[in-house]
Design a protein around this motif. Structure first.
Motif, mmCIF file in Angstrom:
data_model
loop_
_atom_site.group_PDB
_atom_site.id
_atom_site.type_symbol
_atom_site.label_atom_id
_atom_site.label_comp_id
_atom_site.label_asym_id
_atom_site.label_seq_id
_atom_site.Cartn_x
_atom_site.Cartn_y
_atom_site.Cartn_z
ATOM 1 N N GLY A 124 9.502 -8.290 15.001
ATOM 2 C CA GLY A 124 9.672 -6.876 15.303
ATOM 3 C C GLY A 124 9.386 -5.949 14.147
ATOM 4 N N LEU A 125 8.534 -6.384 13.222
ATOM 5 C CA LEU A 125 8.168 -5.547 12.087
ATOM 6 C C LEU A 125 6.966 -4.680 12.449
ATOM 7 C CD1 LEU A 125 8.395 -8.246 9.280
ATOM 8 C CD2 LEU A 125 10.100 -6.517 9.853
ATOM 9 N N PRO A 126 6.837 -3.522 11.813
ATOM 10 C CA PRO A 126 5.677 -2.675 12.116
ATOM 11 C C PRO A 126 4.380 -3.352 11.699
ATOM 12 C CG PRO A 126 6.938 -1.797 10.253
ATOM 13 C CD PRO A 126 7.746 -2.913 10.820
ATOM 14 N N PHE A 127 3.376 -3.242 12.547
ATOM 15 C CA PHE A 127 2.066 -3.806 12.230
ATOM 16 C C PHE A 127 0.992 -2.943 12.898
ATOM 17 C CE2 PHE A 127 -1.450 -6.782 11.960
ATOM 18 C CZ PHE A 127 -1.250 -7.327 10.707
ATOM 19 N N PRO A 128 0.733 -1.779 12.312
ATOM 20 C CA PRO A 128 -0.269 -0.878 12.888
ATOM 21 C C PRO A 128 -1.685 -1.431 12.713
ATOM 22 C CG PRO A 128 0.558 -0.013 10.816
ATOM 23 C CD PRO A 128 1.380 -1.209 11.120
ATOM 24 N N PRO A 129 -2.665 -0.779 13.315
ATOM 25 C CA PRO A 129 -4.058 -1.221 13.160
ATOM 26 C C PRO A 129 -4.491 -1.224 11.693
ATOM 27 C CG PRO A 129 -3.859 0.352 14.956
ATOM 28 C CD PRO A 129 -2.542 0.348 14.247
ATOM 29 N N THR A 130 -5.589 -1.924 11.427
ATOM 30 C CA THR A 130 -6.041 -2.149 10.050
ATOM 31 C C THR A 130 -6.195 -0.858 9.257
ATOM 32 O OG1 THR A 130 -7.193 -4.168 10.732
ATOM 33 C CG2 THR A 130 -7.846 -3.183 8.632
ATOM 34 N N ALA A 131 -6.878 0.125 9.835
ATOM 35 C CA ALA A 131 -7.117 1.374 9.099
ATOM 36 C C ALA A 131 -5.805 2.021 8.695
ATOM 37 C CB ALA A 131 -7.952 2.327 9.942
ATOM 38 N N GLU A 132 -4.833 2.018 9.589
ATOM 39 C CA GLU A 132 -3.550 2.638 9.268
ATOM 40 C C GLU A 132 -2.789 1.829 8.226
ATOM 41 O OE1 GLU A 132 0.721 3.737 11.321
ATOM 42 O OE2 GLU A 132 -1.090 3.877 12.566
ATOM 43 N N ARG A 133 -2.896 0.508 8.282
ATOM 44 C CA ARG A 133 -2.220 -0.303 7.260
ATOM 45 C C ARG A 133 -2.745 0.040 5.876
ATOM 46 N NH1 ARG A 133 -3.492 -4.538 10.627
ATOM 47 N NH2 ARG A 133 -4.496 -5.776 8.999
ATOM 48 N N PHE A 134 -4.037 0.250 5.751
ATOM 49 C CA PHE A 134 -4.585 0.622 4.451
ATOM 50 C C PHE A 134 -4.175 2.035 4.052
ATOM 51 C CE2 PHE A 134 -7.155 -3.153 4.922
ATOM 52 C CZ PHE A 134 -7.273 -3.585 3.611
ATOM 53 N N GLU A 135 -4.069 2.945 5.012
ATOM 54 C CA GLU A 135 -3.565 4.280 4.686
ATOM 55 C C GLU A 135 -2.133 4.198 4.165
ATOM 56 O OE1 GLU A 135 -6.127 6.607 8.175
ATOM 57 O OE2 GLU A 135 -3.949 6.388 8.341
ATOM 58 N N ARG A 136 -1.329 3.380 4.813
ATOM 59 C CA ARG A 136 0.059 3.228 4.383
ATOM 60 C C ARG A 136 0.145 2.543 3.021
ATOM 61 N NH1 ARG A 136 4.137 4.099 8.242
ATOM 62 N NH2 ARG A 136 3.328 4.730 10.277
ATOM 63 N N LEU A 137 -0.746 1.590 2.776
ATOM 64 C CA LEU A 137 -0.789 0.961 1.454
ATOM 65 C C LEU A 137 -1.086 1.999 0.383
ATOM 66 C CD1 LEU A 137 -0.957 -1.355 -0.601
ATOM 67 C CD2 LEU A 137 -3.303 -1.777 0.199
ATOM 68 N N GLU A 138 -2.071 2.852 0.617
ATOM 69 C CA GLU A 138 -2.403 3.852 -0.401
ATOM 70 C C GLU A 138 -1.251 4.823 -0.611
ATOM 71 O OE1 GLU A 138 -6.076 6.591 -1.928
ATOM 72 O OE2 GLU A 138 -5.967 6.182 0.222
ATOM 73 N N GLU A 139 -0.602 5.254 0.456
ATOM 74 C CA GLU A 139 0.533 6.151 0.283
ATOM 75 C C GLU A 139 1.672 5.460 -0.472
ATOM 76 O OE1 GLU A 139 1.871 8.319 3.691
ATOM 77 O OE2 GLU A 139 -0.145 8.980 4.247
ATOM 78 N N THR A 140 1.891 4.184 -0.207
ATOM 79 C CA THR A 140 2.921 3.445 -0.929
ATOM 80 C C THR A 140 2.613 3.396 -2.417
ATOM 81 O OG1 THR A 140 3.435 2.089 1.013
ATOM 82 C CG2 THR A 140 4.072 1.206 -1.133
ATOM 83 N N LEU A 141 1.358 3.180 -2.763
ATOM 84 C CA LEU A 141 0.962 3.168 -4.173
ATOM 85 C C LEU A 141 1.179 4.542 -4.814
ATOM 86 C CD1 LEU A 141 -2.283 1.067 -3.698
ATOM 87 C CD2 LEU A 141 -0.267 0.346 -4.999
ATOM 88 N N GLN A 142 0.867 5.597 -4.092
ATOM 89 C CA GLN A 142 1.089 6.941 -4.616
ATOM 90 C C GLN A 142 2.577 7.203 -4.828
ATOM 91 O OE1 GLN A 142 -0.816 9.255 -1.575
ATOM 92 N NE2 GLN A 142 -2.893 8.895 -2.375
ATOM 93 N N ILE A 143 3.384 6.767 -3.872
ATOM 94 C CA ILE A 143 4.835 6.965 -3.978
ATOM 95 C C ILE A 143 5.400 6.161 -5.140
ATOM 96 C CG2 ILE A 143 7.024 6.480 -2.805
ATOM 97 C CD1 ILE A 143 5.456 7.194 -0.151
ATOM 98 N N ALA A 144 4.922 4.945 -5.322
ATOM 99 C CA ALA A 144 5.396 4.118 -6.441
ATOM 100 C C ALA A 144 5.129 4.805 -7.771
ATOM 101 C CB ALA A 144 4.721 2.749 -6.396
ATOM 102 N N HIS A 145 3.927 5.334 -7.932
ATOM 103 C CA HIS A 145 3.608 6.027 -9.186
ATOM 104 C C HIS A 145 4.506 7.250 -9.352
ATOM 105 C CE1 HIS A 145 0.185 4.019 -11.101
ATOM 106 N NE2 HIS A 145 -0.167 3.633 -9.892
ATOM 107 N N ARG A 146 4.759 7.961 -8.275
ATOM 108 C CA ARG A 146 5.593 9.157 -8.378
ATOM 109 C C ARG A 146 7.025 8.782 -8.757
ATOM 110 N NH1 ARG A 146 5.368 14.361 -4.513
ATOM 111 N NH2 ARG A 146 3.223 14.038 -5.186
ATOM 112 N N MET A 147 7.599 7.806 -8.069
ATOM 113 C CA MET A 147 8.984 7.444 -8.349
ATOM 114 C C MET A 147 9.136 6.880 -9.752
ATOM 115 S SD MET A 147 10.249 5.907 -4.661
ATOM 116 C CE MET A 147 11.913 5.567 -5.251
ATOM 117 N N TRP A 148 8.177 6.076 -10.190
ATOM 118 C CA TRP A 148 8.290 5.480 -11.528
ATOM 119 C C TRP A 148 7.956 6.464 -12.643
ATOM 120 C CZ3 TRP A 148 5.967 0.420 -9.334
ATOM 121 C CH2 TRP A 148 7.020 -0.461 -8.999
#
Length: 290
Positions: free
Chosen positions: A123-147
């Motif tokens: 039951g974990l989220p698993f969006p289509p490929t394009a969206e997974r990569f969008e979410r990956l990039e946003e996660t990387l941006q958030i990591a840099h911001r928080m750190w």
């Protein structure tokens, strides 16, 4: 060259009550053998390339926290976190916690995720490929911001953080190294050039070409290619000898790989000590470009 160990299986223990002691033994052996890094997969089911789906599998960050408590020097990470499995704020907080409690030994290993059956099954989220990569990039941006200590709101397409506070800060400064796993030439390797401190690629016939693509992305982003730590996942099987693995590491170094992460039968007793002998013989190997 640095040598790491990935533990992809937990079958040698034989029963659930023995998994903890067996894993602790391997982690301690790896630490005492002078290996640079210890990695687990961020999977909740076993992957078919390694074994049967029903094989025992540990949740990655719980396992790494346990490993942190029984080791002193070895660095710790997942190969690699599926970005869509955890909210970015929780992921960065978790990696920061591991870094603080381990005394500055955590990595953020991350990728776009690929195991749809596992995600759907639990039951974990698993969006289509394009969206997974969008979410990956946003996660990387958030990591840099928080750190970086930037608490200003983050409003992305998929994630909104009104105050990305991260306290305590990580021990490693400016942040735990970010390793991005995968060889996708259009997006993944571009993300490495833009956001990453390290890449992780498979030791295969296209490795040299993937590194050339990464070099091109670095040039496009104005990033020094030499800043990126190149890691490669290489198989160590039952037929491997120390000399054979040393030769494989030498070949990787000729391609510019800095860090060979060995996988395969690495949950078996003695595997970490075996790789320690490899590490002793490869310590003086300088990767091309270093």
């Amino acid at each position: 060259m640095r040598i790491g160990i990935q533990i992809p299986r937990f079958t040698s223990a034989g029963s659930p009550e023995h998994i903890g002691p067996a894993f602790a033994r391997t982690a301690r052996e790896a630490d005492q053998a002078g290996l640079a890094s210890l990695w687990v997969m961020d999977h909740l089911w076993q992957i078919e390339m390694v074994g049967a789906t029903e094989e025992p599998m540990l949740e990655g960050y719980s396992a790494l926290s346990y490993a942190a408590g029984v080791t002193e020097n070895i660095t710790l990470g997942t190969l690699v976190t599926g970005a869509v499995y955890r909210h970015p704020g929780m992921l960065v907080k978790g990696v920061t916690t591991l870094d603080v409690l381990s005394g500055g030994r955590a990595w953020l290993g991350i990728g776009a995720a690929w195991f749809e059956g596992e995600a759907r099954g639990l039951g974990l989220p698993f969006p289509p490929t394009a969206e997974r990569f969008e979410r990956l990039e946003e996660t990387l941006q958030i990591a840099h911001r928080m750190w970086s200590g930037d608490e200003s709101p983050y409003h992305g397409r998929h994630y909104r953080l009104e105050r990305p506070l991260n306290s305590p800060a990580s021990v490693q400064r400016p942040h735990p190294p970010i390793l991005i796993g995968g060889g996708g030439e259009k997006k993944t390797l571009r993300y490495v050039a833009e956001y990453g401190d390290a890449c992780n690629l498979f030791d295969g016939p296209d490795l040299e070409r993937k590194l050339d693509v990464l070099r091109e992305h670095c040039a496009d982003k104005g990033r020094a290619y030499e800043e990126i730590e190149k890691t490669a996942l290489t198989l160590v099987d039952r037929d491997s000898s120390v000399d054979r693995v040393v030769d494989a590491c030498g070949r990787l170094a000729e391609l510019g790989v800095d860090h060979a992460i060995c996988t395969g039968l690495t949950d078996e007793q003695g595997a970490a000590a075996f790789l320690g002998r490899v590490a002793e013989q490869t310590a003086d190997i300088t990767p091309v470009g270093r």
